[in-house]
Scaffold this motif. Structure first.
Motif, short mmCIF file in Angstrom:
data_model
loop_
_atom_site.label_atom_id
_atom_site.label_comp_id
_atom_site.label_asym_id
_atom_site.label_seq_id
_atom_site.Cartn_x
_atom_site.Cartn_y
_atom_site.Cartn_z
N THR A 6 0.84 -1.19 0.00
CA THR A 6 0.00 0.00 0.00
C THR A 6 0.88 1.25 0.00
N ILE A 7 0.46 2.26 -0.75
CA ILE A 7 1.13 3.56 -0.73
C ILE A 7 0.28 4.49 0.12
N LEU A 8 0.89 5.09 1.14
CA LEU A 8 0.22 6.04 2.02
C LEU A 8 0.79 7.42 1.72
N VAL A 9 -0.09 8.36 1.34
CA VAL A 9 0.37 9.68 0.92
C VAL A 9 -0.08 10.74 1.92
N ASP A 10 0.89 11.47 2.47
CA ASP A 10 0.63 12.64 3.31
C ASP A 10 0.28 13.75 2.32
N ALA A 11 -1.03 13.91 2.06
CA ALA A 11 -1.47 14.55 0.84
C ALA A 11 -1.71 16.06 0.88
N ASP A 12 -1.84 16.66 2.05
CA ASP A 12 -2.24 18.07 2.08
C ASP A 12 -1.35 18.98 1.24
N ASP A 60 -0.78 12.74 10.17
CA ASP A 60 0.47 12.04 10.49
C ASP A 60 0.18 10.84 11.39
N ASP A 61 -0.68 11.03 12.39
CA ASP A 61 -1.01 9.93 13.31
C ASP A 61 -1.67 8.78 12.55
N TRP A 62 -2.59 9.11 11.64
CA TRP A 62 -3.28 8.07 10.87
C TRP A 62 -2.27 7.28 10.04
N ILE A 63 -1.40 8.01 9.35
CA ILE A 63 -0.40 7.36 8.48
C ILE A 63 0.55 6.51 9.31
N ALA A 64 1.05 7.05 10.42
CA ALA A 64 1.99 6.31 11.26
C ALA A 64 1.34 5.03 11.79
N ASP A 65 0.06 5.09 12.15
CA ASP A 65 -0.65 3.91 12.64
C ASP A 65 -0.87 2.88 11.53
N ALA A 66 -1.05 3.34 10.30
CA ALA A 66 -1.33 2.45 9.17
C ALA A 66 -0.07 1.89 8.53
N ILE A 78 9.57 15.26 8.13
CA ILE A 78 10.66 14.45 8.67
C ILE A 78 10.24 13.65 9.89
N LEU A 79 9.43 14.26 10.76
CA LEU A 79 9.01 13.53 11.96
C LEU A 79 8.06 12.39 11.61
N LEU A 80 7.19 12.58 10.63
CA LEU A 80 6.35 11.48 10.16
C LEU A 80 7.21 10.41 9.51
N ALA A 81 8.20 10.81 8.74
CA ALA A 81 9.10 9.85 8.11
C ALA A 81 9.76 8.97 9.18
N ASP A 82 10.18 9.57 10.27
CA ASP A 82 10.80 8.83 11.36
C ASP A 82 9.83 7.81 11.95
N ARG A 83 8.60 8.23 12.17
CA ARG A 83 7.59 7.31 12.73
C ARG A 83 7.30 6.16 11.76
N ALA A 84 7.21 6.47 10.47
CA ALA A 84 6.93 5.44 9.46
C ALA A 84 8.09 4.46 9.36
N LEU A 85 9.31 4.96 9.40
CA LEU A 85 10.48 4.07 9.37
C LEU A 85 10.47 3.13 10.57
N LYS A 86 10.11 3.66 11.73
CA LYS A 86 10.06 2.83 12.94
C LYS A 86 8.99 1.74 12.82
N ALA A 87 7.96 1.99 12.01
CA ALA A 87 6.92 0.98 11.76
C ALA A 87 7.35 -0.02 10.68
N GLY A 88 8.53 0.21 10.10
CA GLY A 88 9.04 -0.72 9.09
C GLY A 88 8.74 -0.33 7.65
N ALA A 89 8.08 0.81 7.44
CA ALA A 89 7.71 1.25 6.09
C ALA A 89 8.92 1.81 5.35
N MET A 90 8.81 1.80 4.01
CA MET A 90 9.75 2.55 3.18
C MET A 90 9.19 3.97 3.10
#
Length: 153
Positions: A6-12, A60-66, A78-90
């Motif tokens: 799945t591709i998750l886009v921080d779209a705003d 950001d919270d929704w994306i990090a959780d998903a 950058i902070l969302l990127a950090d959270r997503a990396l910690k969840a194992g996402a690219m």
């Protein structure tokens, strides 16, 4: 069978949504466009619009959780990127630059330094360079390559 990619886009403020759609359609991958307000998205079974509350960091919270190891997150945050990396996402920035475990620490540090400079000097401190056609092209190539890697397992 493994979970779907799945591709998750921080779209705003994402300048590459159209590019995401093109690559996703070519690879038959689901896309979730996450924003605080209703954005126009193509009517397509692979594209889902996710509108979250306008609360601080709600998208950001929704994306990090998903985010999972089967996700690609597209964000300049950058902070969302950090959270997503910690969840194992690219994680890819809209200019195609990947955020990695090795690059996220220095990126967070630079972000903090720039915030301090802006606080001390006002808005006279420049932001990122303007988004270019080369950035768009680099993003397309990076997203395509990331999807190929994920789909191969």
């Amino acid at each position: 069978m493994s979970a779907p990619v799945t591709i998750l886009v921080d779209a705003d403020a994402c300048p590459v949504k159209d590019e995401v759609y093109k690559v996703a359609w070519r690879h038959a991958v689901a896309v979730k466009i996450v924003s605080n307000s209703r954005l126009r998205v193509p009517e397509h079974p692979l594209i889902e619009r996710v509108v979250v509350s306008d609360g601080f960091d709600a998208a950001d919270d929704w994306i990090a959780d998903a985010a999972t190891p089967r996700s690609i997150v597209v964000t300049a945050d950058i902070l969302l990127a950090d959270r997503a990396l910690k969840a194992g996402a690219m994680v890819l920035a809209p200019n195609g630059k990947p955020f990695t475990a090795a690059s996220i620490g220095p990126a967070i540090a630079t972000r903090a330094i720039m915030a301090d400079l802006r606080a001390g000097m006002g808005d006279g401190v420049g932001g990122p360079p303007p988004f270019s056609k080369a950035d768009r092209s680099t993003f397309l190539q990076a997203l395509d390559a990331a999807l190929v890697r994920l789909k191969r397992g």
